[in-house]
Structures are given as structure tokens and as C-alpha cells.
Design a protein around this motif. Structure first.
Motif, mmCIF file in Angstrom:
data_model
loop_
_atom_site.group_PDB
_atom_site.id
_atom_site.type_symbol
_atom_site.label_atom_id
_atom_site.label_comp_id
_atom_site.label_asym_id
_atom_site.label_seq_id
_atom_site.Cartn_x
_atom_site.Cartn_y
_atom_site.Cartn_z
ATOM 1 N N GLN A 292 0.953 -50.741 -80.254
ATOM 2 C CA GLN A 292 -0.325 -50.197 -80.686
ATOM 3 C C GLN A 292 -0.081 -49.263 -81.872
ATOM 4 N N PRO A 293 -1.037 -49.136 -82.795
ATOM 5 C CA PRO A 293 -0.858 -48.213 -83.927
ATOM 6 C C PRO A 293 -0.606 -46.782 -83.447
ATOM 7 N N ILE A 294 0.267 -46.075 -84.162
ATOM 8 C CA ILE A 294 0.595 -44.704 -83.791
ATOM 9 C C ILE A 294 -0.647 -43.820 -83.795
ATOM 10 N N SER A 295 -1.569 -44.091 -84.708
ATOM 11 C CA SER A 295 -2.770 -43.263 -84.840
ATOM 12 C C SER A 295 -3.804 -43.542 -83.751
ATOM 13 N N ARG A 296 -3.605 -44.591 -82.990
ATOM 14 C CA ARG A 296 -4.590 -44.998 -81.984
ATOM 15 C C ARG A 296 -4.389 -44.176 -80.712
ATOM 16 N N GLY A 297 -5.462 -43.628 -80.167
ATOM 17 C CA GLY A 297 -5.370 -42.808 -78.973
ATOM 18 C C GLY A 297 -5.055 -43.635 -77.735
ATOM 19 N N GLN A 298 -4.505 -42.952 -76.724
ATOM 20 C CA GLN A 298 -4.198 -43.599 -75.458
ATOM 21 C C GLN A 298 -5.485 -44.035 -74.764
ATOM 22 N N LEU A 299 -5.531 -45.278 -74.362
ATOM 23 C CA LEU A 299 -6.703 -45.803 -73.676
ATOM 24 C C LEU A 299 -6.653 -45.380 -72.212
ATOM 25 N N ALA A 300 -7.756 -44.862 -71.714
ATOM 26 C CA ALA A 300 -7.802 -44.441 -70.315
ATOM 27 C C ALA A 300 -7.706 -45.658 -69.401
ATOM 28 N N PRO A 301 -7.086 -45.514 -68.233
ATOM 29 C CA PRO A 301 -7.025 -46.644 -67.294
ATOM 30 C C PRO A 301 -8.419 -47.093 -66.864
ATOM 31 N N THR A 302 -8.540 -48.369 -66.524
ATOM 32 C CA THR A 302 -9.826 -48.873 -66.044
ATOM 33 C C THR A 302 -10.140 -48.252 -64.678
ATOM 34 N N PRO A 303 -11.412 -48.205 -64.314
ATOM 35 C CA PRO A 303 -11.795 -47.555 -63.057
ATOM 36 C C PRO A 303 -11.238 -48.293 -61.849
ATOM 37 N N ARG A 304 -11.178 -47.586 -60.732
ATOM 38 C CA ARG A 304 -10.668 -48.154 -59.489
ATOM 39 C C ARG A 304 -11.655 -47.939 -58.345
ATOM 40 N N ARG A 305 -11.602 -48.846 -57.391
ATOM 41 C CA ARG A 305 -12.419 -48.711 -56.194
ATOM 42 C C ARG A 305 -12.050 -47.435 -55.444
ATOM 43 N N PRO A 306 -13.011 -46.794 -54.794
ATOM 44 C CA PRO A 306 -12.678 -45.611 -53.982
ATOM 45 C C PRO A 306 -11.614 -45.958 -52.948
ATOM 46 N N LEU A 307 -10.742 -44.994 -52.683
ATOM 47 C CA LEU A 307 -9.619 -45.245 -51.788
ATOM 48 C C LEU A 307 -10.082 -45.741 -50.417
ATOM 49 N N ASP A 308 -11.143 -45.163 -49.885
ATOM 50 C CA ASP A 308 -11.600 -45.568 -48.565
ATOM 51 C C ASP A 308 -12.109 -47.011 -48.533
ATOM 52 N N ASP A 309 -12.458 -47.560 -49.704
ATOM 53 C CA ASP A 309 -12.897 -48.953 -49.767
ATOM 54 C C ASP A 309 -11.748 -49.935 -49.608
ATOM 55 N N VAL A 310 -10.541 -49.509 -49.916
ATOM 56 C CA VAL A 310 -9.392 -50.430 -49.850
ATOM 57 C C VAL A 310 -8.506 -50.141 -48.636
ATOM 58 N N LEU A 311 -8.848 -49.131 -47.855
ATOM 59 C CA LEU A 311 -8.095 -48.823 -46.636
ATOM 60 C C LEU A 311 -8.810 -49.423 -45.433
ATOM 61 N N MET A 312 -8.114 -50.282 -44.706
ATOM 62 C CA MET A 312 -8.669 -50.918 -43.515
ATOM 63 C C MET A 312 -8.551 -49.973 -42.326
ATOM 64 N N ALA A 313 -9.519 -50.033 -41.453
ATOM 65 C CA ALA A 313 -9.495 -49.202 -40.254
ATOM 66 C C ALA A 313 -8.403 -49.695 -39.296
#
Length: 345
Positions: free
Chosen positions: A324-345
Motif C-alpha cells: 500500500q502507498p506509504i501516504s495511505r492511512g491504515q484501514l480499520a478492520p471490518t466490523p465483527r458480530r457481537p461476541l455473544d452471537d458467536v458463543l454457543m450455550a
């Protein structure tokens, strides 16, 4: 009594945790396992579908495939789903080791439960000297689809990435030969054209683009330009991410992640290989974009295996690597599902 309680590396919020799980004689705060899962799900996944579910139990963690998030049109066999879960599994192994826990993974532990991809148990182990860099790489890793610079990625760098995959037990082939690279570009463009004509696949892409705040591909992570006649075109529509790079011949590199066969075991390992390659690339300042279209289309997948790999291995994923170009800012990570949505009971 010599009782040991494992605390998460560089996780100051864990000291006050009251709930402690006994993992084979190792007392671990329950919040630590939640923290490990929250970092593991930073892993890449096809269309950011995040097709994983986790269960915390007295012996450790189980990783399950979330079949409700499979791309039924582009991924009818579930190859990309399992590869995505493999990347999360490797992320878990990395952050656990950085936190003082060595992961012992039993893959496909229950033949009667095809969704159970891995059962993970932990033993105490000193964090590696790279622990801080490993955690930083997991947290900073993202998919930046903006155009790379024209700076070439040296073959030596590609070989180092392939070696990182091999050290983790996988197999990756850098495409260094000019003729082979030309074939890969043609096959990628061919796969793109074929999928563009498939109404079900294009509708599926639309479904997972600009979807919501937790998954899919948000507009601010897709380049704000119409597709250009590039060597490897994008399947995604125009977004809102500024991409003012010059139209120049790219010096990017390509690596094929391979397996011995086209089985679920190979797919899971390919995902772990993708993570191993990607985290190494992040530490090296390189940008990575996975390309699954060539593998999704049977015609181009078979041609890649025959014409480029010489039938010596099965192609499971194509990975594009560049600067990536040196002048280009760091892209933020894409959003993630809430933790409780991916944890099974």
C-alpha cells in the motif's frame, strides 16, 4: 498447594474476573477464554460472513461451522466456509500462545457432528518472544482492496511467506514464473466473467455487501471507483473508500495455497495457512487480498491445477500480495458480530 491461575497476556481487565474454569488442572479465568475468542474472530472470512460458532467447555474450546452463513451459490460444498473457520482457528492458536497457553488441536474430533471442526485444549507455555507483535498483527490485520503500488514484491518475500505456511504445516506455492503469472491473471478474469453472468452468485454478493453494522462488506471498506480493466478484477460494487492510486502496472505477487486433496481436512488446513501467511505479511508491511473466484469456478480451478501447478497439488485459495502507498492511512478492520452471537450455550 501449588495452584496456578493463568492470566491473559497484556489483558489488564482479567485480574478482577471471578469465574475461573479448570482446564485439565489449569485454572483459567472464563473472561480470558472470551478474550481469546474475541481476537480469533478477527480472522478473515469470505464476504466477511464470519461463519463460525464457539463453545467454551470445561476442557477448552470447540470450533463449529455455522452452516447458516454458507454462500449457497458461490460455495455449495462449503469449501470457503471451512477455510474461513480455519483462519479463525489459527488466529486462536496464535493469541492463545501469546497469552501463555499452548493450543492442542483435535481436528474433526466427532465423526457424528460434521459441524465440529476442531476441539482445542490448552497447556501452559511461556509466550514467544514475538507475543506482542503477534497480538498486534491480529488486531491490525484487515483486507484492503484498494490498488497496490507498482513497487514489486520480491520473490524472496513471497518465498518467506510460503515458508511461514510450511512451518505451520501447510503448503503454499509462490507464482514467480512470468508465464504462470499470466495464466493466473487470465484465469482470474475468466472466473470473474463467468460469475458475473450467474444471477444467483451476483445476488449473493449483493446480499453480503453494505449489509449491516456487524458483518458483510461495508461501503466504507470498498474502493470508491467503478471496476477498471485490471489484471485481477474485483467482484464487489463501487463503495465509499477513496482510492486515488494511479493506473500503473502492478508489481504485486501471487501465492496459491494448496492441499493434498479437496477434502474438508485440507480446507481447514488451508484456512490456517491463510492466517499464518497473512499475519506474517502484516509484520512485514505487506497487504493481502484473498481471491476465491478462481477456485469457486470448476473450469478455472481445474485449469489452475493443471496448467500452473502441474497437478502436483490441489489449489484451494489464491492470494494476492502487494504494497500500500506509504501516504495511505491504515484501514480499520471490518466490523465483527457481537461476541455473544458467536458463543454457543
Amino acid at each position: 498447594m501449588n495452584e496456578r491461575v493463568i492470566r491473559p497476556y497484556a489483558s489488564p481487565g482479567a485480574e478482577g474476573d471471578a469465574d475461573v474454569i479448570d482446564l485439565a488442572g489449569i485454572r483459567v479465568p472464563a473472561q480470558m477464554l472470551r478474550r481469546l475468542v474475541s481476537l480469533a474472530i478477527r480472522a478473515p472470512s469470505v464476504h466477511n460472513t464470519q461463519p463460525w460458532l464457539w463453545r467454551i467447555h470445561p476442557d477448552g474450546l470447540d470450533l463449529h461451522a455455522d452452516e447458516s452463513r454458507r454462500l449457497t451459490a458461490a460455495d455449495p460444498t462449503g469449501r470457503n466456509l471451512v477455510i474461513s473457520c480455519g483462519a479463525a482457528l489459527h488466529h486462536l492458536r496464535v493469541v492463545a500462545h501469546a497469552s501463555g497457553l499452548l493450543a492442542d488441536v483435535d481436528r474433526f474430533a466427532d465423526p457424528d457432528d460434521p459441524t465440529l471442526l476442531a476441539r482445542v485444549r490448552f497447556t501452559p507455555a511461556p509466550p514467544p518472544r514475538t507475543a506482542a507483535a503477534d497480538l498486534r498483527a491480529v488486531q491490525e490485520r484487515c483486507t484492503d482492496r484498494r490498488r497496490f503500488t507498482s513497487w514489486p514484491v520480491p520473490h524472496g518475500r513471497l518465498n518467506l511467506l510460503a515458508q511461514a505456511v510450511e512451518r505451520d504445516g501447510g503448503y503454499a506455492v509462490p507464482i514467480s514464473d512470468v508465464t504462470d503469472r499470466f495464466r493466473v491473471d487470465l484465469l482470474a478474469a475468466r472466473a470473474h466473467r463467468l460469475q458475473e453472468r450467474d444471477a444467483a452468485i451476483t445476488a449473493e454478493v449483493q446480499q453480503w455487501t453494505h449489509r449491516n453494522a456487524y458483518d458483510g462488506l461495508p461501503a466504507d471498506h470498498l474502493p470508491a471507483r467503478a471496476p477498471v480493466p485490471d489484471k485481477i478484477p474485483s467482484r464487489f460494487d463501487e463503495g465509499l473508500l477513496p482510492d486515488d492510486g494511479q493506473e500503473v502496472e502492478s508489481g504485486d505477487g501471487v501465492i496459491v495455497i494448496c492441499g493434498d486433496d479437496d477434502s474438508r481436512a485440507s480446507w481447514l488446513r488451508a484456512g490456517e495457512s491463510l492466517s499464518a501467511l497473512w499475519l506474517t505479511a502484516v509484520k512485514d508491511g505487506l497487504s493481502v487480498v484473498p481471491l476465491s473466484q478462481v477456485i469457486e469456478v470448476p473450469e478455472t480451478r481445474e485449469a489452475l491445477q493443471h496448467q500452473v501447478l502441474g497437478d502436483l497439488a490441489v489449489a484451494l485459495l489464491l492470494v494476492r500480495i502487494g504494497w500500500q502507498p506509504i501516504s495511505r492511512g491504515q484501514l480499520a478492520p471490518t466490523p465483527r458480530r457481537p461476541l455473544d452471537d458467536v458463543l454457543m450455550a
